[in-house]
Scaffold this motif. Sequence first.
Motif, mmCIF file in Angstrom:
data_model
loop_
_atom_site.group_PDB
_atom_site.id
_atom_site.type_symbol
_atom_site.label_atom_id
_atom_site.label_comp_id
_atom_site.label_asym_id
_atom_site.label_seq_id
_atom_site.Cartn_x
_atom_site.Cartn_y
_atom_site.Cartn_z
ATOM 1 N N LYS A 58 0.725 -1.015 0.070
ATOM 2 C CA LYS A 58 0.221 -0.083 -0.019
ATOM 3 C C LYS A 58 0.835 1.408 -0.048
ATOM 4 O O LYS A 58 0.664 2.492 -0.604
ATOM 5 C CB LYS A 58 -0.827 0.020 1.236
ATOM 6 N N LYS A 59 1.998 1.198 0.789
ATOM 7 C CA LYS A 59 2.818 2.316 0.870
ATOM 8 C C LYS A 59 3.589 2.789 -0.571
ATOM 9 O O LYS A 59 3.616 3.862 -1.124
ATOM 10 C CB LYS A 59 3.904 2.008 2.036
ATOM 11 N N GLN A 60 3.936 1.716 -1.070
ATOM 12 C CA GLN A 60 4.571 1.959 -2.548
ATOM 13 C C GLN A 60 3.559 2.465 -3.422
ATOM 14 O O GLN A 60 3.620 3.280 -4.226
ATOM 15 C CB GLN A 60 4.968 0.676 -2.998
ATOM 16 N N ALA A 61 2.152 1.777 -3.560
ATOM 17 C CA ALA A 61 1.235 2.347 -4.414
ATOM 18 C C ALA A 61 0.754 3.743 -4.117
ATOM 19 O O ALA A 61 0.609 4.199 -5.123
ATOM 20 C CB ALA A 61 -0.216 1.488 -4.218
ATOM 21 N N LYS A 62 0.681 4.189 -2.973
ATOM 22 C CA LYS A 62 0.243 5.535 -2.630
ATOM 23 C C LYS A 62 1.494 6.605 -2.947
ATOM 24 O O LYS A 62 1.176 7.554 -3.380
ATOM 25 C CB LYS A 62 0.083 5.641 -1.088
ATOM 26 N N LYS A 63 2.681 6.042 -2.933
ATOM 27 C CA LYS A 63 3.752 6.698 -3.323
ATOM 28 C C LYS A 63 3.904 7.118 -4.804
ATOM 29 O O LYS A 63 3.961 8.359 -5.495
ATOM 30 C CB LYS A 63 5.295 6.242 -3.016
ATOM 31 N N LEU A 64 3.286 6.023 -5.703
ATOM 32 C CA LEU A 64 3.299 6.085 -7.107
ATOM 33 C C LEU A 64 2.112 7.171 -7.582
ATOM 34 O O LEU A 64 2.204 7.804 -8.387
ATOM 35 C CB LEU A 64 3.363 4.970 -7.761
ATOM 36 N N LEU A 65 1.195 6.923 -6.686
ATOM 37 C CA LEU A 65 -0.022 7.905 -6.864
ATOM 38 C C LEU A 65 0.409 9.288 -6.826
ATOM 39 O O LEU A 65 -0.285 10.076 -7.252
ATOM 40 C CB LEU A 65 -1.290 7.489 -6.045
ATOM 41 N N LYS A 107 2.899 10.777 -7.261
ATOM 42 C CA LYS A 107 3.772 11.256 -8.259
ATOM 43 C C LYS A 107 3.181 11.388 -9.666
ATOM 44 O O LYS A 107 3.707 11.468 -10.614
ATOM 45 C CB LYS A 107 5.151 10.200 -8.541
ATOM 46 N N HIS A 108 1.794 10.719 -9.662
ATOM 47 C CA HIS A 108 1.024 10.682 -10.832
ATOM 48 C C HIS A 108 1.773 9.847 -11.766
ATOM 49 O O HIS A 108 1.758 10.187 -13.092
ATOM 50 C CB HIS A 108 0.685 12.197 -11.475
ATOM 51 N N ALA A 109 2.504 8.686 -11.529
ATOM 52 C CA ALA A 109 3.299 7.872 -12.357
ATOM 53 C C ALA A 109 2.398 7.138 -13.216
ATOM 54 O O ALA A 109 1.371 6.593 -12.871
ATOM 55 C CB ALA A 109 4.348 7.037 -11.405
ATOM 56 N N THR A 146 21.360 -10.019 -13.797
ATOM 57 C CA THR A 146 20.502 -8.929 -13.164
ATOM 58 C C THR A 146 19.981 -8.233 -14.673
ATOM 59 O O THR A 146 20.885 -7.742 -15.515
ATOM 60 C CB THR A 146 21.272 -7.855 -12.335
ATOM 61 N N TYR A 147 18.679 -7.730 -14.821
ATOM 62 C CA TYR A 147 17.906 -7.198 -15.641
ATOM 63 C C TYR A 147 16.773 -6.246 -15.121
ATOM 64 O O TYR A 147 16.490 -6.430 -14.053
ATOM 65 C CB TYR A 147 17.569 -7.994 -16.821
ATOM 66 N N SER A 148 16.679 -5.187 -15.974
ATOM 67 C CA SER A 148 15.741 -4.330 -15.676
ATOM 68 C C SER A 148 14.819 -4.031 -16.792
ATOM 69 O O SER A 148 14.897 -4.332 -17.628
ATOM 70 C CB SER A 148 16.222 -2.958 -15.250
ATOM 71 N N PHE A 149 13.566 -3.594 -16.361
ATOM 72 C CA PHE A 149 12.421 -3.403 -17.551
ATOM 73 C C PHE A 149 11.454 -2.357 -16.737
ATOM 74 O O PHE A 149 11.556 -2.297 -15.384
ATOM 75 C CB PHE A 149 11.750 -4.694 -17.630
ATOM 76 N N THR A 150 10.844 -1.793 -17.647
ATOM 77 C CA THR A 150 9.718 -0.710 -17.116
ATOM 78 C C THR A 150 8.213 -1.132 -17.050
ATOM 79 O O THR A 150 7.977 -2.142 -18.071
ATOM 80 C CB THR A 150 9.837 0.549 -17.979
ATOM 81 N N VAL A 151 7.515 -1.237 -16.130
ATOM 82 C CA VAL A 151 6.249 -1.659 -15.807
ATOM 83 C C VAL A 151 5.263 -0.530 -16.086
ATOM 84 O O VAL A 151 5.418 0.423 -15.397
ATOM 85 C CB VAL A 151 5.883 -2.477 -14.562
ATOM 86 N N LYS A 152 4.158 -0.669 -17.022
ATOM 87 C CA LYS A 152 3.202 0.318 -17.139
ATOM 88 C C LYS A 152 2.148 -0.023 -16.047
ATOM 89 O O LYS A 152 1.802 -1.027 -15.925
ATOM 90 C CB LYS A 152 2.426 0.323 -18.348
ATOM 91 N N ILE A 153 1.560 1.008 -15.421
ATOM 92 C CA ILE A 153 0.439 0.890 -14.384
ATOM 93 C C ILE A 153 -0.674 0.789 -15.122
ATOM 94 O O ILE A 153 -1.417 1.521 -15.766
ATOM 95 C CB ILE A 153 0.529 2.159 -13.357
ATOM 96 N N ALA A 154 -1.402 -0.506 -14.911
ATOM 97 C CA ALA A 154 -2.788 -0.529 -15.485
ATOM 98 C C ALA A 154 -3.663 -0.644 -14.257
ATOM 99 O O ALA A 154 -3.748 -1.256 -13.133
ATOM 100 C CB ALA A 154 -2.902 -1.886 -15.836
ATOM 101 N N LYS A 155 -5.072 0.056 -14.244
ATOM 102 C CA LYS A 155 -5.880 0.283 -13.183
ATOM 103 C C LYS A 155 -7.074 -0.742 -13.648
ATOM 104 O O LYS A 155 -7.639 -1.065 -14.895
ATOM 105 C CB LYS A 155 -6.453 1.468 -13.246
#
Length: 53
Positions: free
Chosen positions: A19-26, A28-30, A44-53
């Motif tokens: 919940k804390k991570q989700a509120k932080k993203l909200l 920031k309007h991420a 090790t690898y990185s990727f970007t995740v789009k937020i779906a509601k």
Amino acid sequence: MVKTYKIKKNGKFTIKLTKKQAKKLLRKHAKSFKVTVAQKGYRTYSFTVKIAK
């Protein structure tokens, strides 16, 4: 660190945040966030995740 994640055989990746991570993203309007995956013995690898509601 994410709360939980699941990877299906077809490659679909589901992430659950705390919940804390989700509120932080909200605040920031991420639209997306970056994830880095590291596991012993694997590259090790990185990727970007789009937020779906």
